[in-house]
Design an enzyme around this catalytic site. Structure first.
Site, PDB file in Angstrom:
ATOM      1  N   HIS A 306      16.476  89.396 -21.052  1.00 55.26           N
ATOM      2  CA  HIS A 306      16.697  90.834 -21.122  1.00 55.26           C
ATOM      3  C   HIS A 306      16.788  91.245 -22.578  1.00 55.26           C
ATOM      4  CE1 HIS A 306      18.290  94.800 -20.281  1.00 55.26           C
ATOM      5  NE2 HIS A 306      17.795  94.616 -19.073  1.00 55.26           N
ATOM      6  N   ASP A 363      16.469  91.859 -11.628  1.00 53.07           N
ATOM      7  CA  ASP A 363      15.224  91.822 -10.863  1.00 53.07           C
ATOM      8  C   ASP A 363      14.999  90.484 -10.172  1.00 53.07           C
ATOM      9  OD1 ASP A 363      14.417  94.371 -11.247  1.00 53.07           O
ATOM     10  OD2 ASP A 363      13.455  93.946 -13.158  1.00 53.07           O
TER      11      ASP A 363
HETATM   12  N1  CMC Z   1      10.280  83.282 -19.971  1.00 51.96           N
HETATM   13  C1  CMC Z   1      10.026  82.485 -21.028  1.00 51.96           C
HETATM   14  N2  CMC Z   1      10.327  82.791 -22.315  1.00 51.96           N
HETATM   15  C2  CMC Z   1      10.934  83.964 -22.533  1.00 51.96           C
HETATM   16  C3  CMC Z   1      11.243  84.863 -21.479  1.00 51.96           C
HETATM   17  C4  CMC Z   1      10.898  84.478 -20.163  1.00 51.96           C
HETATM   18  N3  CMC Z   1      11.190  85.274 -19.127  1.00 51.96           N
HETATM   19  N4  CMC Z   1      11.839  85.955 -21.984  1.00 51.96           N
HETATM   20  C5  CMC Z   1      11.898  85.778 -23.302  1.00 51.96           C
HETATM   21  N5  CMC Z   1      11.360  84.568 -23.643  1.00 51.96           N
HETATM   22  C6  CMC Z   1      11.320  83.957 -24.981  1.00 51.96           C
HETATM   23  C7  CMC Z   1      10.252  84.605 -25.862  1.00 51.96           C
HETATM   24  O1  CMC Z   1       9.018  83.927 -25.739  1.00 51.96           O
HETATM   25  C8  CMC Z   1      10.875  84.461 -27.207  1.00 51.96           C
HETATM   26  O2  CMC Z   1      10.720  83.113 -27.616  1.00 51.96           O
HETATM   27  P1  CMC Z   1      10.563  82.733 -29.188  1.00 51.96           P
HETATM   28  O3  CMC Z   1      11.835  83.157 -29.828  1.00 51.96           O
HETATM   29  O4  CMC Z   1      10.328  81.262 -29.200  1.00 51.96           O
HETATM   30  O5  CMC Z   1       9.372  83.524 -29.678  1.00 51.96           O
HETATM   31  C9  CMC Z   1      12.375  84.676 -26.957  1.00 51.96           C
HETATM   32  O6  CMC Z   1      12.580  84.256 -25.605  1.00 51.96           O
HETATM   33  C10 CMC Z   1      12.839  86.110 -27.134  1.00 51.96           C
HETATM   34  O7  CMC Z   1      12.027  86.935 -26.311  1.00 51.96           O
HETATM   35  P2  CMC Z   1      11.536  88.382 -26.712  1.00 51.96           P
HETATM   36  O8  CMC Z   1      10.240  88.654 -26.028  1.00 51.96           O
HETATM   37  O9  CMC Z   1      11.597  88.535 -28.199  1.00 51.96           O
HETATM   38  O10 CMC Z   1      12.695  89.262 -26.079  1.00 51.96           O
HETATM   39  P3  CMC Z   1      12.587  90.785 -25.764  1.00 51.96           P
HETATM   40  O11 CMC Z   1      13.958  91.320 -25.886  1.00 51.96           O
HETATM   41  O12 CMC Z   1      11.504  91.430 -26.573  1.00 51.96           O
HETATM   42  O13 CMC Z   1      12.084  90.815 -24.231  1.00 51.96           O
HETATM   43  C11 CMC Z   1      12.064  90.874 -21.879  1.00 51.96           C
HETATM   44  C12 CMC Z   1      12.919  91.038 -23.142  1.00 51.96           C
HETATM   45  C13 CMC Z   1      12.905  91.325 -20.657  1.00 51.96           C
HETATM   46  C14 CMC Z   1      10.829  91.782 -21.972  1.00 51.96           C
HETATM   47  C15 CMC Z   1      11.644  89.395 -21.725  1.00 51.96           C
HETATM   48  O14 CMC Z   1      12.782  88.573 -21.641  1.00 51.96           O
HETATM   49  C16 CMC Z   1      10.704  89.165 -20.557  1.00 51.96           C
HETATM   50  O15 CMC Z   1       9.492  89.325 -20.704  1.00 51.96           O
HETATM   51  N6  CMC Z   1      11.276  88.754 -19.363  1.00 51.96           N
HETATM   52  C17 CMC Z   1      10.479  88.614 -18.172  1.00 51.96           C
HETATM   53  C18 CMC Z   1      10.222  89.981 -17.547  1.00 51.96           C
HETATM   54  C19 CMC Z   1      11.459  90.534 -16.853  1.00 51.96           C
HETATM   55  O16 CMC Z   1      12.138  89.847 -16.109  1.00 51.96           O
HETATM   56  N7  CMC Z   1      11.713  91.827 -17.098  1.00 51.96           N
HETATM   57  C20 CMC Z   1      12.787  92.557 -16.417  1.00 51.96           C
HETATM   58  C21 CMC Z   1      13.862  92.987 -17.333  1.00 51.96           C
HETATM   59  S1  CMC Z   1      15.307  93.512 -16.432  1.00 51.96           S
HETATM   60  C22 CMC Z   1      14.858  94.991 -15.749  1.00 51.96           C
HETATM   61  C23 CMC Z   1      14.921  96.093 -16.699  1.00 51.96           C
HETATM   62  O17 CMC Z   1      16.043  96.470 -17.106  1.00 51.96           O
HETATM   63  O18 CMC Z   1      13.839  96.620 -17.035  1.00 51.96           O
END
Ligand code: CMC
Length: 428
Positions: A306, A363
């Site tokens: 998240h 989710d």
């Molecule tokens: N699976 C594998 N790796 C992950 C995941 C995941 N679900 N989420 C984040 N990472 C890794 C990412 O690759 C990065 O790694 P590194 O530091 O080595 O580059 C690190 O964790 C940080 O991730 P980020 O993309 O910089 O984090 P963010 O804050 O930009 O993204 C997120 C948050 C929710 C978009 C992401 O965690 C994600 O894509 N999760 C899966 C989709 C999901 O479940 N979304 C629903 C969110 S809850 C509902 C809502 O409130 O909308």
């Protein structure tokens, strides 16, 4: 310390520090460009506050979520979705008279204009219900053009708010019925909000239908958990679209579209699709975890991680419990649930996920719960939209009540510098 000092080429600039009621601090930079000629750069707004808001408080490090000061745990246990909607939109818990009036008006607005029924005939059978929802909400503005006035009349705004909360459930349920080729079921004023939604989704004219109270209460809780989440992608979209003084219908329709994406509300559908894929490929959760860690692939474990919760998602804790209750009540024996549990275990004990604070989010469990209730996978994000609607409305209302200016971020241009047009015949 009420200011911070910024040194630009040897010249000091003082920027005010502002502080929220929970002690959050921010540097006020609205005057930065005029005093220094500089802008800030923060793609994805990871360190940028876009507004001051009194709606929802969220502390991602400590897993705290409060609507208008009330902890989500208390609201989920004691309140109802419509009461929470009132709280979010108007700022305080309603008294009995106010709540009865709010609920009764919403109940009486659930019918949609008969002409709108014809729109459903134009969508292809495979239309994604989020596309249908966004366009039907946008279409509401054509039936209620008075909502388009730039100068808001509080009474008209209240009516629009009630219409939206009431009609979204009918629009959503009818999109499901139409996708199945079933006749639509008209809303029933004798039923409460969730009972009525379940009725419109699952009742058939040919047989009696009784709403299961455990399922209805679980749905109500889910909607409460989704009701607001401060400046997330869709809420920011609603505020941004509304900042041009587009109508509330138009702003909410934009929010629905923003929610649709798999990195936001669309994740609940993706969770189920991922669990299904794991099942088809032999239920090997470890392999999925490895795939999610592999940086050469774009695959992520859906339902994990998240942007703001870096410890645990308090909504996930509540919904996990509700999910267990519903599965027990319905006697569901779902192989996908076992896969979900193994996946959760495998990810939570994997150093990649632990180091990055990637926990199951709301989710992850909501998809399993929706599936148990009988909501088809494609409708999951629509359910999220139903829940999030009061939050979007509250965000829009706050933005308009505070007379916020039109949203218009700056950028750092990194494209070509000036170059001269080349005639087509001279372009190699
Ligand atoms: N699976 C594998 N790796 C992950 C995941 C995941 N679900 N989420 C984040 N990472 C890794 C990412 O690759 C990065 O790694 P590194 O530091 O080595 O580059 C690190 O964790 C940080 O991730 P980020 O993309 O910089 O984090 P963010 O804050 O930009 O993204 C997120 C948050 C929710 C978009 C992401 O965690 C994600 O894509 N999760 C899966 C989709 C999901 O479940 N979304 C629903 C969110 S809850 C509902 C809502 O409130 O909308």
């Amino acid at each position: 310390m009420n200011t911070v000092k910024l040194n630009v080429n040897g010249k000091e600039h003082e920027l005010p520090l502002i502080e929220g009621t929970e002690g959050e601090k921010a540097i006020e930079i609205s005057g930065l460009r005029s005093s220094t000629g500089l802008i800030t750069s923060d793609t994805g707004y990871k360190s940028t506050g876009s507004t001051k808001s009194a709606i929802t408080y969220l502390d991602g490090e400590n897993g705290i979520l409060r609507y208008r000061g009330y902890p989500i745990e208390q609201l989920a246990e004691k309140s109802t979705f419509l009461e929470v909607a009132y709280l979010l939109v108007y700022g305080n818990l309603p008294g009995k008279v106010e709540l009865d009036d709010f609920v009764s008006k919403i109940t009486r607005h659930t019918l949609i204009h008969e002409d709108m029924k014809k729109f459903y005939e134009g969508y292809p059978a495979k239309a994604h219900p989020m596309g249908v929802l966004a366009s039907m909400i946008s279409a509401l503005s054509t039936f209620y053009p008075e909502a388009q006035k730039s100068d808001l009349d509080p009474e008209e705004v209240d009516t629009t708010i009630r219409r939206l909360i009431a009609k979204i459930s009918t629009i959503a349920a009818w999109s499901y019925k139409k996708s199945q080729g079933f006749p639509v079921m008209y809303p029933q004023n004798r039923l409460n909000y969730c009972d009525n939604f379940l009725y419109m989704m699952f009742a058939q004219p040919t047989e009696d239908y009784e709403v299961n109270p455990v399922v209805s209460r679980a749905l109500d809780t889910l909607l409460i958990l989704h009701a607001d989440h401060e400046q997330n992608c869709s809420a920011s979209t609603v505020r941004m679209a509304g900042s041009s003084h587009a109508s509330l219908y138009a702003a909410i329709s934009s929010g629905v579209c923003a929610l649709w994406g798999p990195l936001h509300g669309g994740a609940n559908q993706q969770v189920l699709e991922m669990l299904e894929q794991i099942r088809k490929e032999g239920s090997d959760v470890k392999m999925m975890v490895e795939r999610a860690k592999d940086k050469s692939s774009s695959f992520r474990l859906m339902g994990f991680g998240h942007r703001v919760y870096k410890n645990f998602d308090p909504r996930a804790n509540i919904i996990k419990k509700v999910c267990d209750e519903v599965l027990e009540e319905l006697g569901t024996d779902d192989p996908l649930l076992d896969i979900a549990k193994s996946l959760e275990e495998a990810a939570l004990s994997d150093s990649y996920f632990v180091e990055r604070n990637l926990y199951p989010n709301v989710d992850f469990y909501s998809g399993i719960l929706y599936r148990a209730i009988g909501i088809p996978t494609e409708m999951f994000t629509v359910m999220f939209a139903l829940g999030r609607l009061p939050g979007w409305i509250a965000q829009w209302k706050e933005m308009r009540d505070n007379n916020e200016p039109i949203s218009r971020p700056r950028q750092i241009y990194v494209g070509h510098t000036k170059r001269d047009y080349v005639e087509l015949s001279n372009r190699g």
